[in-house]
Motif scaffolding. Sequence first.
Motif, short mmCIF file in Angstrom:
data_model
loop_
_atom_site.label_atom_id
_atom_site.label_comp_id
_atom_site.label_asym_id
_atom_site.label_seq_id
_atom_site.Cartn_x
_atom_site.Cartn_y
_atom_site.Cartn_z
N GLY A 185 0.81 -1.22 0.00
CA GLY A 185 0.00 0.00 0.00
C GLY A 185 0.83 1.27 0.00
N PHE A 186 2.14 1.13 0.18
CA PHE A 186 3.04 2.27 0.18
C PHE A 186 3.98 2.18 -1.03
N THR A 187 4.47 3.29 -1.47
CA THR A 187 5.39 3.32 -2.61
C THR A 187 6.80 3.59 -2.12
N LEU A 188 7.72 2.74 -2.54
CA LEU A 188 9.12 2.95 -2.17
C LEU A 188 9.71 4.11 -2.97
N LYS A 189 10.49 4.95 -2.32
CA LYS A 189 11.08 6.10 -3.00
C LYS A 189 12.50 5.79 -3.47
N LYS A 190 12.90 6.47 -4.52
CA LYS A 190 14.27 6.33 -5.01
C LYS A 190 15.19 7.22 -4.19
N MET A 191 16.46 7.00 -4.32
CA MET A 191 17.45 7.70 -3.50
C MET A 191 17.35 9.22 -3.65
N LYS A 197 7.59 9.38 0.31
CA LYS A 197 7.36 7.96 0.11
C LYS A 197 8.25 7.21 1.08
N ILE A 198 7.92 5.98 1.33
CA ILE A 198 8.71 5.24 2.32
C ILE A 198 10.01 4.74 1.69
N SER A 199 11.04 4.66 2.50
CA SER A 199 12.32 4.14 2.04
C SER A 199 12.32 2.62 2.15
#
Length: 464
Positions: A185-191, A197-199
Amino acid sequence: MSKKNEKLNPTRELPISLQGIETILQYLGKEEKIPSSIRNIGEHTGLSMRVVKNILLQLEKFNQVERVIEKNNILPKWRITKFGKRVIKEVRGIENNIKFPSREDELVYKVNIPTKIEQLRDEGKIKQESIITELNSLQIDLSKTLGPIINANNPIFEDLIGLMIKRVKFLRQKVANFPVDPVAGFTLKKMDEKKKKISKEEGKLLLVEIYFFYSIILNELKRIAEFVDKLTQFVENEAISNGYSVAKDLRDEIRILTNLLNQRESLTVNKHKISEEELKQISKGNINPRILQQLIGPSISEEARSGAIEEFVLKIIESINKGTLQLEDHNYDIKENIPIISLYNLILDEKPGLNFTIEQLEQIINSLADEGYIPGINIIQEDEDHYLKVVQLKTHNISEDESKLISYSLKVEKFSLVDIVDKFNWSTEKGLQMLDNLTSLGILKHSKSYLYGDQWYVVSEFNN
């Protein structure tokens, strides 16, 4: 490893094939008569299909599992034999004899956290399914004890088992509704992204926490299984009094289970029950049993506890006013009058983390009565050793005859219509009307069985 080092360190880790023998037998033992395919066994045990196949072939030689060919299927399925069940029972007996310093030590026993996100996700899914399977087995085992208890003509014991069955069924449905992939349900973020967004690290910590909760929940279910075994033995041996005592302890264990599942349900990326630093230690395999003290018995302020209890009582009043006479989770019948011991147990079933006494509940009820929310507590007393405290959610005046009937019910475990007609020289019509009135108010409870017919009883501090 050199031969020299082998001599210095002769203890080696068992091969996966040997480690998996007990795992597969345990899984097939839970499924009992339901045959499982090699693929299904592999998915639920975390073993490869090759390892599962090799283990099954070995177990088949020792007559611990057998093949089952289902109609229109070419590939066989597998199920445990009677001998295999006996082997598992002996293994469990050895494990059950382990003496743990505390409950916390028992619940973290053999808890190992995977290091990779993929493992946390995949094995967490397997543990979630295992919990559902265990809860289903628990529901079945408790249901099996009902027959002998009904035959023993103990309606209070029967009612307690019935409530626990409904509770376990509700918990199984709750776990089935947990998201299989809690991070999806969460989107991983890029560096280099700036959006909120969640890491990857945040996602991993959530998976670690969920995996940890699932692990201790499964260990709690093992504890519960031991109580059910004792309960079954006492009931089968017609030691009903001992069985009832174990059933009350079992109810406390199910409350702890409920508390853990409620906390698991509340977990999100932004809401943890365990601190970030502790989660990092857990992910490294550094698990201190003391961490469970804040999970099993979290300390809350007296003000917060009183507020939660008041909110629950007001919620019941609201349900009565709306005509909603059952609680959603285990179908408890809501009445306008509730014996205080029944209300006490009901709140603990619903909110096991509150950890309060019946005396504290009485103070809160009196406070609500002083503020005009409810009429208060009505005490019906026969003598020093026989009295009933009833929480009145709506005003009802107890008549003299009704008071006589309540006093009589406090002195006997159960009674029939014929008993009170003979006791008070009432007509059948009057006796039935008295019983119907007090039952609809929630003061008496009604039990009906094929063997013993209609019976009534009262739940008080003395018989609970």
